[in-house]
Motif scaffolding. Structure first.
Motif, PDB file in Angstrom:
ATOM      1  N   LEU A 146       0.829  -1.198   0.000  1.00 44.82           N
ATOM      2  CA  LEU A 146       0.000   0.000   0.000  1.00 44.82           C
ATOM      3  C   LEU A 146       0.870   1.257   0.000  1.00 44.82           C
ATOM      4  N   MET A 147       1.914   1.285   0.828  1.00 43.23           N
ATOM      5  CA  MET A 147       2.806   2.449   0.863  1.00 43.23           C
ATOM      6  C   MET A 147       3.449   2.692  -0.499  1.00 43.23           C
ATOM      7  N   LEU A 148       3.920   1.633  -1.126  1.00 41.27           N
ATOM      8  CA  LEU A 148       4.562   1.743  -2.437  1.00 41.27           C
ATOM      9  C   LEU A 148       3.580   2.304  -3.466  1.00 41.27           C
ATOM     10  N   THR A 149       2.368   1.783  -3.478  1.00 45.88           N
ATOM     11  CA  THR A 149       1.371   2.228  -4.453  1.00 45.88           C
ATOM     12  C   THR A 149       0.963   3.673  -4.218  1.00 45.88           C
ATOM     13  N   LEU A 150       0.704   4.033  -2.964  1.00 41.13           N
ATOM     14  CA  LEU A 150       0.305   5.408  -2.672  1.00 41.13           C
ATOM     15  C   LEU A 150       1.424   6.383  -2.999  1.00 41.13           C
ATOM     16  N   ARG A 151       2.657   5.986  -2.760  1.00 43.61           N
ATOM     17  CA  ARG A 151       3.804   6.843  -3.104  1.00 43.61           C
ATOM     18  C   ARG A 151       3.857   7.067  -4.613  1.00 43.61           C
ATOM     19  N   CYS A 152       3.630   6.012  -5.371  1.00 45.26           N
ATOM     20  CA  CYS A 152       3.633   6.114  -6.834  1.00 45.26           C
ATOM     21  C   CYS A 152       2.510   7.025  -7.307  1.00 45.26           C
ATOM     22  N   LEU A 153       1.308   6.842  -6.769  1.00 39.11           N
ATOM     23  CA  LEU A 153       0.155   7.638  -7.205  1.00 39.11           C
ATOM     24  C   LEU A 153       0.272   9.095  -6.780  1.00 39.11           C
ATOM     25  N   ALA A 154       0.824   9.335  -5.603  1.00 40.28           N
ATOM     26  CA  ALA A 154       0.907  10.704  -5.087  1.00 40.28           C
ATOM     27  C   ALA A 154       2.007  11.512  -5.745  1.00 40.28           C
ATOM     28  N   THR A 155       3.125  10.874  -6.063  1.00 39.79           N
ATOM     29  CA  THR A 155       4.282  11.621  -6.565  1.00 39.79           C
ATOM     30  C   THR A 155       4.542  11.415  -8.046  1.00 39.79           C
ATOM     31  N   GLY A 156       4.011  10.335  -8.615  1.00 38.97           N
ATOM     32  CA  GLY A 156       4.321  10.027 -10.007  1.00 38.97           C
ATOM     33  C   GLY A 156       5.740   9.523 -10.166  1.00 38.97           C
ATOM     34  N   GLU A 157       6.315   9.057  -9.077  1.00 38.63           N
ATOM     35  CA  GLU A 157       7.710   8.602  -9.083  1.00 38.63           C
ATOM     36  C   GLU A 157       7.888   7.385  -9.975  1.00 38.63           C
ATOM     37  N   MET A 158       9.053   7.266 -10.563  1.00 38.98           N
ATOM     38  CA  MET A 158       9.333   6.162 -11.482  1.00 38.98           C
ATOM     39  C   MET A 158       9.433   4.850 -10.716  1.00 38.98           C
ATOM     40  N   GLN A 159       9.038   3.778 -11.367  1.00 42.73           N
ATOM     41  CA  GLN A 159       9.026   2.474 -10.722  1.00 42.73           C
ATOM     42  C   GLN A 159      10.431   2.000 -10.363  1.00 42.73           C
ATOM     43  N   LYS A 160      11.401   2.392 -11.140  1.00 44.88           N
ATOM     44  CA  LYS A 160      12.785   2.018 -10.843  1.00 44.88           C
ATOM     45  C   LYS A 160      13.215   2.627  -9.509  1.00 44.88           C
ATOM     46  N   SER A 161      12.851   3.889  -9.290  1.00 45.93           N
ATOM     47  CA  SER A 161      13.173   4.563  -8.043  1.00 45.93           C
ATOM     48  C   SER A 161      12.431   3.925  -6.870  1.00 45.93           C
ATOM     49  N   LEU A 162      11.174   3.561  -7.082  1.00 46.01           N
ATOM     50  CA  LEU A 162      10.402   2.906  -6.025  1.00 46.01           C
ATOM     51  C   LEU A 162      11.001   1.563  -5.648  1.00 46.01           C
ATOM     52  N   ALA A 163      11.540   0.863  -6.626  1.00 42.95           N
ATOM     53  CA  ALA A 163      12.169  -0.431  -6.356  1.00 42.95           C
ATOM     54  C   ALA A 163      13.371  -0.275  -5.428  1.00 42.95           C
ATOM     55  N   TYR A 164      14.103   0.840  -5.544  1.00 43.04           N
ATOM     56  CA  TYR A 164      15.229   1.086  -4.644  1.00 43.04           C
ATOM     57  C   TYR A 164      14.752   1.503  -3.260  1.00 43.04           C
ATOM     58  N   GLN A 165      13.714   2.320  -3.192  1.00 41.60           N
ATOM     59  CA  GLN A 165      13.223   2.805  -1.902  1.00 41.60           C
ATOM     60  C   GLN A 165      12.578   1.696  -1.067  1.00 41.60           C
ATOM     61  N   PHE A 166      11.827   0.836  -1.736  1.00 38.47           N
ATOM     62  CA  PHE A 166      11.201  -0.306  -1.077  1.00 38.47           C
ATOM     63  C   PHE A 166      11.926  -1.519  -1.632  1.00 38.47           C
ATOM     64  N   PRO A 167      12.909  -2.021  -0.953  1.00 36.69           N
ATOM     65  CA  PRO A 167      13.804  -3.023  -1.555  1.00 36.69           C
ATOM     66  C   PRO A 167      13.073  -4.238  -2.131  1.00 36.69           C
ATOM     67  N   VAL A 168      12.552  -4.046  -3.338  1.00 30.43           N
ATOM     68  CA  VAL A 168      11.916  -5.118  -4.103  1.00 30.43           C
ATOM     69  C   VAL A 168      12.354  -4.970  -5.559  1.00 30.43           C
ATOM     70  N   SER A 169      12.161  -5.995  -6.339  1.00 39.22           N
ATOM     71  CA  SER A 169      12.560  -5.919  -7.746  1.00 39.22           C
ATOM     72  C   SER A 169      11.626  -4.996  -8.518  1.00 39.22           C
ATOM     73  N   ARG A 170      12.137  -4.476  -9.621  1.00 40.57           N
ATOM     74  CA  ARG A 170      11.319  -3.590 -10.454  1.00 40.57           C
ATOM     75  C   ARG A 170      10.135  -4.338 -11.057  1.00 40.57           C
ATOM     76  N   ASN A 171      10.350  -5.601 -11.390  1.00 45.43           N
ATOM     77  CA  ASN A 171       9.250  -6.409 -11.927  1.00 45.43           C
ATOM     78  C   ASN A 171       8.134  -6.547 -10.906  1.00 45.43           C
ATOM     79  N   LEU A 172       8.503  -6.707  -9.639  1.00 42.82           N
ATOM     80  CA  LEU A 172       7.491  -6.832  -8.597  1.00 42.82           C
ATOM     81  C   LEU A 172       6.743  -5.514  -8.398  1.00 42.82           C
ATOM     82  N   VAL A 173       7.455  -4.395  -8.480  1.00 41.23           N
ATOM     83  CA  VAL A 173       6.798  -3.081  -8.387  1.00 41.23           C
ATOM     84  C   VAL A 173       5.760  -2.958  -9.490  1.00 41.23           C
TER      85      VAL A 173
END
Length: 124
Positions: free
Chosen positions: A11-38
């Motif tokens: 939920l945190m990852l998704t809300l961060r993406c929706l609120a900021t428009g941040e790139m999935q690659k960056s989200l993968a680093y912030q929430f240590p998961v693979s980009r495919n999983l993001v």
């Protein structure tokens, strides 16, 4: 095997993406998961949010009186006569989809997509 990603982290990852428009690659680093999983988590969580909130917040008026009440609320709150809803958009940066050429290329030099939201003002 790895530990599953908790629902809170999803939920945190998704809300961060929706609120900021941040790139999935960056989200993968912030929430240590693979980009495919993001890329899989975001649509799954959006679908779950939609299914849970749909009956409460996306209820379509079913009678003429309900539509008139919405128009009345918009008029008294915003002085917009005969208004039944509001439309707004947000530009979301995306990674260039394969074989799309310049279809998603915007004037700012990014690849982006517009997310639109339509609301009605029902205080019933």
């Amino acid at each position: 095997m790895r530990q599953p990603v908790s629902s809170g982290k999803r939920l945190m990852l998704t809300l961060r993406c929706l609120a900021t428009g941040e790139m999935q690659k960056s989200l993968a680093y912030q929430f240590p998961v693979s980009r495919n999983l993001v890329c899989r988590i975001i649509p799954e969580v959006c679908q779950a949010i939609y299914q849970v909130l749909k009956p409460t917040y996306l209820k379509m008026p079913s009678t003429t009186e309900e539509w008139q009440q919405i128009a009345s609320n918009y008029y008294w709150q915003w002085l917009f006569p005969m208004c039944l809803g509001a439309l707004d958009g947000k530009r979301i940066l995306i990674q260039k989809p394969s074989n799309t050429g310049s279809q998603f290329y915007d004037y700012k030099g990014h690849f982006s997509m517009i997310l639109l939201a339509l609301t009605t003002n029902s205080f019933m």
